[in-house]
Enzyme design. Structure first.
Site, short mmCIF file in Angstrom:
data_model
loop_
_atom_site.label_atom_id
_atom_site.label_comp_id
_atom_site.label_asym_id
_atom_site.label_seq_id
_atom_site.Cartn_x
_atom_site.Cartn_y
_atom_site.Cartn_z
N GLU A 16 -28.52 -46.09 -61.67
CA GLU A 16 -28.34 -47.09 -62.73
C GLU A 16 -28.35 -48.55 -62.27
OE1 GLU A 16 -25.03 -46.16 -65.27
OE2 GLU A 16 -25.95 -44.30 -65.94
N GLU A 62 -27.53 -37.56 -65.76
CA GLU A 62 -26.20 -37.66 -66.35
C GLU A 62 -26.31 -37.57 -67.86
OE1 GLU A 62 -23.89 -41.17 -65.34
OE2 GLU A 62 -24.42 -40.97 -63.22
#
Ligand code: FCB
Length: 452
Positions: A163, A357
């Site tokens: 991320e 995720e």
């Protein structure tokens, strides 16, 4: 149809959120250690000094995974645990911890998926300019080389960076995450460029030092987009919206700026035009490095927004109705995003996809019967997985799904207030209690998703 026979079912965590032991066995200090020390940065003044004490309890956590029949585990390495200064001297005690972890996973029949960077930059590197300093490309490359040297005899799957949208956007633009800075557009564009180059260099160095064939991927994030209907014009509007760059607010919160360079070898035109005056120097050699081929594409996806084609054909966001379902941390519940976002990503980037995720925070409590009942987590995950299965049926090459998270943990600036785990952690005594969803997930895995 449905999920592939070799579909990878997993659970995910990250080092800083679970390990604790922040001052033990020679670990170096990171930007998150320092951020947690500053007052007012973490909800309720909490910190990750102990977190889930996973550093001392990893065997118990692996045993829980084994009971749940989880075949794959995505976790990260704390850079400063193995290289306290970020570069140079190796901390063998830190290496030993991850060695023990990997060995215990393999003994339990669980495949390790290792992430190199999940946000805790060694403070020594931050002091040398961190992501602003172009030298970080080699610092990160050397770290990747070390990891390949020490672990690639047993670990096959690696992710470089988790991320970038969050650690650049929240860490250096809005300031809500470590190191809590508010830097300019041009600074953050330069950081982004260095992050992307560091990713490419890590891919090269991992492969160079690998002892066996390995597979390397990347795990960016962003809200996803789904169309209001299956009309071609709505689908096209959703696709366009997914690959566009926000005009105001946090510019980092988008897909193409972080993924087009890696997978397509160039920055998106829309962004280049908008940011022209603020861009760092970009060379062909940079773009070649950034687009060093990877084996698979990971995307963290939690929610998204609904889009339709407006009257003029332009994408138009569909407003959420009153009382729209939301998780405990207020995130919208939008299962459709797990059908459309992976499909759009696969069409654009043509790489096998892992959902690295996805998960929900709930207000979980220990009930009178001593158990933790979490029907909302089961409902959420079932809805999302049904949509993911549709993406596979639509032809997207979906290889795996990692539920976030294996256990409740330190949710960054939210402290311990958000529980995402399949396993409850009682922070008073570190007791682990598998939630109802843990048993449910076991059955999902056992039936390769038929159970949902
Ligand atoms: C993601 C992060 C992860 C966790 C979840 C809830 O953005 O990668 O560490 O905080 O959100």
């Amino acid at each position: 149809m449905g999920f592939r026979d070799d579909f990878v079912w997993g659970a995910a965590t990250s080092a800083y959120q679970i390990e604790g032991a922040v001052n033990e066995d020679g670990k170096g200090v990171t930007i998150w250690d320092e951020f947690c020390r500053q007052s007012g940065k973490i909800l309720n003044g909490e910190n990750a000094a102990t977190a889930c004490d996973h550093y001392h309890r990893y065997k118990e956590d692996i045993a829980l995974m084994k009971e749940m029949g989880i075949p794959a585990y995505r976790f990260s390495i704390d850079w400063a645990r193995v290289l306290p200064e970020g570069t140079g001297t190796v901390n063998e005690a830190g290496i030993r911890f991850y060695d023990n972890l990997v060995n215990a996973l393999l003994e339990a029949g669980i495949e390790p998926y290792m992430t190199l960077y999940h946000w805790e930059l060694p403070i020594a590197l931050e002091r040398r300019g961190g992501w602003m300093n172009p030298e970080i490309v080699e610092w990160f490359g050397d770290y990747a080389a070390l990891i390949a040297e020490r672990f690639s005899d047993r670990v096959t799957h690696f992710f470089t960076i988790n991320e970038p949208q969050c650690f650049v956007g929240l860490g250096y633009l809005t300031g809500g995450h470590a190191p809590g800075m508010k830097r300019s557009l041009s600074d953050t564009l330069l950081m982004a460029h260095n992050v992307l180059k560091a990713h490419g260099r890590a891919v090269q160095r991992l492969r160079e030092k690998a002892k066996r064939p390995i597979e390397v991927g990347y795990a960016p994030t962003c809200g996803g987009v789904y169309p209001e209907s299956e009309k071609p014009e709505d689908i096209e509007a959703a696709r366009r919206s997914y690959f566009s760059i926000p005009e105001d607010g946090n510019w980092t919160w988008n897909v193409p700026w972080w993924s087009d360079p890696v997978l397509l070898g160039h920055y998106p035109k829309e962004g280049l035009e908008r940011f022209e005056a603020y861009m760092p120097a970009v060379t062909d050699a940079d773009m070649k490095l950034i687009s060093e081929p990877i084996d698979f594409y990971g995307q963290n996806i939690y929610n998204g927004w609904c889009v339709r084609a407006g009257k003029d054909g332009e994408p138009e966001t569909v407003e959420r109705y009153t009382g729209f379902p939301r998780t405990a941390c207020g995130w919208p519940i939008t299962p459709e995003v797990l059908r459309w976002a992976p499909r759009f990503l696969y069409e654009r980037y043509k790489k096998p996809i892992y959902i690295t995720e996805n998960g929900i925070s709930c207000r979980d409590v220990i009930s009178l019967d001593g158990k933790v009942h979490d029907p909302q987590r089961i409902d959420f995950t079932a809805r999302y997985l049904r949509e993911l299965r549709k993406a596979a049926d639509d032809g997207a090459d979906i290889r795996g799904y990692f539920y976030w998270s294996l256990i409740d943990n330190f949710e960054w600036s939210e402290g311990y207030s958000q529980r995402f785990g399949l396993v409850y952690v009682d922070y008073r005594n570190q007791q682990r209690i598998p939630k109802d969803s843990a048993e449910w997930y076991r059955q999902v895995i056992q039936t390769n998703g038929e159970y949902i």
